[in-house]
Every structure is written in structure tokens, then in C-alpha cells.
Design a protein around this motif. Sequence first.
Motif, PDB file in Angstrom:
ATOM      1  N   PRO A  46     -10.889  47.806  15.394  1.00 51.06           N
ATOM      2  CA  PRO A  46     -11.157  48.353  16.778  1.00 51.06           C
ATOM      3  C   PRO A  46     -10.746  47.870  17.913  1.00 51.06           C
ATOM      4  CG  PRO A  46     -13.207  48.652  15.809  1.00 51.06           C
ATOM      5  CD  PRO A  46     -12.960  47.451  14.679  1.00 51.06           C
ATOM      6  N   ARG A  47     -10.827  46.272  18.049  1.00 51.28           N
ATOM      7  CA  ARG A  47     -10.325  46.210  19.449  1.00 51.28           C
ATOM      8  C   ARG A  47     -10.473  44.604  20.042  1.00 51.28           C
ATOM      9  NH1 ARG A  47     -12.538  48.185  24.384  1.00 51.28           N
ATOM     10  NH2 ARG A  47     -11.013  46.923  25.593  1.00 51.28           N
ATOM     11  N   ASP A  48      -9.158  43.921  20.150  1.00 55.10           N
ATOM     12  CA  ASP A  48      -9.618  42.682  20.689  1.00 55.10           C
ATOM     13  C   ASP A  48     -10.881  42.214  21.528  1.00 55.10           C
ATOM     14  OD1 ASP A  48      -7.474  41.436  18.953  1.00 55.10           O
ATOM     15  OD2 ASP A  48      -6.100  42.055  20.319  1.00 55.10           O
ATOM     16  N   ASP A  49     -11.321  40.543  20.901  1.00 58.24           N
ATOM     17  CA  ASP A  49     -11.987  39.676  21.588  1.00 58.24           C
ATOM     18  C   ASP A  49     -13.833  40.591  21.926  1.00 58.24           C
ATOM     19  OD1 ASP A  49     -12.958  37.810  23.009  1.00 58.24           O
ATOM     20  OD2 ASP A  49     -11.628  38.336  25.176  1.00 58.24           O
ATOM     21  N   THR A  50     -13.775  41.706  21.141  1.00 59.37           N
ATOM     22  CA  THR A  50     -15.385  42.823  21.066  1.00 59.37           C
ATOM     23  C   THR A  50     -15.961  41.959  20.191  1.00 59.37           C
ATOM     24  OG1 THR A  50     -14.315  44.434  19.497  1.00 59.37           O
ATOM     25  CG2 THR A  50     -14.436  44.703  21.900  1.00 59.37           C
ATOM     26  N   SER A  51     -17.122  41.751  20.359  1.00 59.59           N
ATOM     27  CA  SER A  51     -18.240  40.847  19.325  1.00 59.59           C
ATOM     28  C   SER A  51     -18.088  41.328  17.521  1.00 59.59           C
ATOM     29  CB  SER A  51     -19.809  42.018  19.476  1.00 59.59           C
ATOM     30  OG  SER A  51     -20.966  40.724  18.570  1.00 59.59           O
ATOM     31  N   GLY A  52     -18.083  42.010  17.556  1.00 60.19           N
ATOM     32  CA  GLY A  52     -17.910  42.406  15.774  1.00 60.19           C
ATOM     33  C   GLY A  52     -16.061  42.345  15.277  1.00 60.19           C
ATOM     34  N   CYS A  53     -15.915  42.376  15.925  1.00 56.49           N
ATOM     35  CA  CYS A  53     -14.098  42.278  15.543  1.00 56.49           C
ATOM     36  C   CYS A  53     -13.214  40.391  16.197  1.00 56.49           C
ATOM     37  CB  CYS A  53     -13.258  43.421  16.679  1.00 56.49           C
ATOM     38  SG  CYS A  53     -13.391  44.352  16.532  1.00 56.49           S
ATOM     39  N   THR A  54     -14.335  40.177  17.284  1.00 56.49           N
ATOM     40  CA  THR A  54     -14.706  38.194  16.679  1.00 56.49           C
ATOM     41  C   THR A  54     -15.400  37.687  15.437  1.00 56.49           C
ATOM     42  OG1 THR A  54     -14.173  38.195  19.355  1.00 56.49           O
ATOM     43  CG2 THR A  54     -15.020  36.245  18.619  1.00 56.49           C
ATOM     44  N   LYS A  55     -16.402  38.055  14.806  1.00 58.16           N
ATOM     45  CA  LYS A  55     -16.803  37.599  14.626  1.00 58.16           C
ATOM     46  C   LYS A  55     -16.070  37.958  13.215  1.00 58.16           C
ATOM     47  CE  LYS A  55     -21.103  38.249  15.830  1.00 58.16           C
ATOM     48  NZ  LYS A  55     -21.544  38.338  16.680  1.00 58.16           N
ATOM     49  N   GLU A  56     -15.598  38.814  12.928  1.00 60.13           N
ATOM     50  CA  GLU A  56     -14.343  38.833  11.631  1.00 60.13           C
ATOM     51  C   GLU A  56     -12.814  38.407  11.419  1.00 60.13           C
ATOM     52  OE1 GLU A  56     -13.243  43.164   8.918  1.00 60.13           O
ATOM     53  OE2 GLU A  56     -13.100  43.519  11.226  1.00 60.13           O
ATOM     54  N   ASN A  57     -12.503  38.707  12.822  1.00 62.34           N
ATOM     55  CA  ASN A  57     -11.186  37.330  12.826  1.00 62.34           C
ATOM     56  C   ASN A  57     -11.796  36.168  12.671  1.00 62.34           C
ATOM     57  OD1 ASN A  57      -8.504  38.525  13.630  1.00 62.34           O
ATOM     58  ND2 ASN A  57     -10.186  39.905  14.824  1.00 62.34           N
ATOM     59  N   GLU A  58     -13.138  35.755  13.216  1.00 66.86           N
ATOM     60  CA  GLU A  58     -13.000  34.531  12.859  1.00 66.86           C
ATOM     61  C   GLU A  58     -13.722  34.340  11.184  1.00 66.86           C
ATOM     62  OE1 GLU A  58     -14.405  33.321  17.528  1.00 66.86           O
ATOM     63  OE2 GLU A  58     -16.462  34.297  15.783  1.00 66.86           O
ATOM     64  N   ALA A  59     -14.260  35.179  11.279  1.00 66.80           N
ATOM     65  CA  ALA A  59     -14.340  34.822   9.799  1.00 66.80           C
ATOM     66  C   ALA A  59     -13.170  34.534   8.755  1.00 66.80           C
ATOM     67  CB  ALA A  59     -15.182  36.198   9.148  1.00 66.80           C
ATOM     68  N   PHE A  60     -12.451  35.330   8.685  1.00 67.40           N
ATOM     69  CA  PHE A  60     -10.843  35.480   7.917  1.00 67.40           C
ATOM     70  C   PHE A  60      -9.973  34.023   8.323  1.00 67.40           C
ATOM     71  CE2 PHE A  60     -11.540  40.137   7.054  1.00 67.40           C
ATOM     72  CZ  PHE A  60     -11.104  39.931   6.035  1.00 67.40           C
ATOM     73  N   THR A  61      -9.891  34.062   9.873  1.00 62.67           N
ATOM     74  CA  THR A  61      -9.365  32.326   9.908  1.00 62.67           C
ATOM     75  C   THR A  61     -10.534  31.432   9.019  1.00 62.67           C
ATOM     76  OG1 THR A  61      -9.277  32.871  12.548  1.00 62.67           O
ATOM     77  CG2 THR A  61      -9.458  30.997  12.260  1.00 62.67           C
ATOM     78  N   ALA A  62     -11.232  31.261   9.380  1.00 60.67           N
ATOM     79  CA  ALA A  62     -12.360  30.483   8.218  1.00 60.67           C
ATOM     80  C   ALA A  62     -11.922  30.057   6.745  1.00 60.67           C
ATOM     81  CB  ALA A  62     -13.280  30.569   8.761  1.00 60.67           C
ATOM     82  N   LEU A  63     -11.581  31.594   6.314  1.00 60.36           N
ATOM     83  CA  LEU A  63     -11.058  31.504   5.030  1.00 60.36           C
ATOM     84  C   LEU A  63      -9.876  31.235   5.268  1.00 60.36           C
ATOM     85  CD1 LEU A  63     -14.098  33.795   3.916  1.00 60.36           C
ATOM     86  CD2 LEU A  63     -13.948  31.211   3.435  1.00 60.36           C
ATOM     87  N   LEU A  64      -9.065  31.612   5.695  1.00 63.75           N
ATOM     88  CA  LEU A  64      -7.498  31.618   5.765  1.00 63.75           C
ATOM     89  C   LEU A  64      -6.828  30.804   4.235  1.00 63.75           C
ATOM     90  CD1 LEU A  64      -4.962  33.183   6.570  1.00 63.75           C
ATOM     91  CD2 LEU A  64      -4.473  31.476   8.335  1.00 63.75           C
ATOM     92  N   PRO A  65      -7.376  29.020   4.549  1.00 65.15           N
ATOM     93  CA  PRO A  65      -7.020  27.689   3.785  1.00 65.15           C
ATOM     94  C   PRO A  65      -6.928  28.463   2.384  1.00 65.15           C
ATOM     95  CG  PRO A  65      -7.506  26.831   5.515  1.00 65.15           C
ATOM     96  CD  PRO A  65      -8.201  28.633   5.897  1.00 65.15           C
TER      97      PRO A  65
END
Length: 153
Positions: free
Chosen positions: A37-56
Motif C-alpha cells: 500500500p504505502r512507503d514507510d508504513t509499518s507492514g510495508c516496511t516489514k515486507e520490504n525488509e523481508a524481501f531485501t533480506a532474501l534478495l541474494p
Amino acid sequence: MTDTAPAPAPDFTLPSTAGEVSLSALRGAPVVLFFYPRDDTSGCTKENEAFTALLPQFEALGVKVYGVSKDSIASHEKFMAKKNLTVPLISDEGSDLSEKLDVWKEKSMYGKTFWGIVRSTFLIDADGQIVREWRKVKVPGHAEEVLEAARAL
């Protein structure tokens, strides 16, 4: 999550934090598009961080991963810098792609109705076919589930 009979993913050309992205130009590689839904909101931040962690791990499989929201490129860049995110973010400001994939929906919160992106993820194979989709995503464990599905391609 639903297993769907493969269906062609709609082609698109949109700006991203990594330059212009076209689905047709990505053929030959599987693609994950996760809508939030939106940048820099709680759930969206957690989702982006999870995909970032698994990106490699996605990259090791040859899978391209993109986050998609209606936020502007400037907003995406600020969000990425603030949270040290590495997954490229696509700006769907006109909601064209969101509408084509049926994730732009009427929502309600605290008795008010409004239009917004319903958190959803699509796994697209190297031939441009949607092979898995997750709708109304719950963030915990989701990126890991998508990675497992990508491994099965």
C-alpha cells in the motif's frame, strides 16, 4: 496463496528506482512483483525488509524481485535510503498495473472507505506467465514462502 493455471502477466513499462522496467524486457528470467500500500508504513516496511533480506537468494536463482506501490520515485528513494532497502521499487502512480492485476480495490478502515492497493504478490515465470499469486498477504513469513515457490520453478 493460490495456485493458478498459468496466465499471461500484463506487460507494463513503468519507472523504478533502478530505471525504467518493462516486463517484456525481463523475459527469460522469473519475476516476483509484490504490491504494497504505502512507503514507510509499518507492514510495508516489514515486507520490504523481508524481501531485501532474501534478495541474494532470489538473485542466486536468477529471479528478479520488485516492490510496487503508487508512491512516486522520490518517495521510493527516500524510503529505500531510510530503511537500507535494496529491492528496486516500481512507481505505479497511475495505478494502471495495479488495476490490470486487480489489486486496486475499495478498502475500509475505521468506518471510512477508500481506494488502495491490497497487499498481493505475483510469481511470473521466465515466459511471462503468472504461475502463483498471493492475495491479501499477511507479512510474517511471506517473503520466505515466495522464495520457496521460486525455488520450485
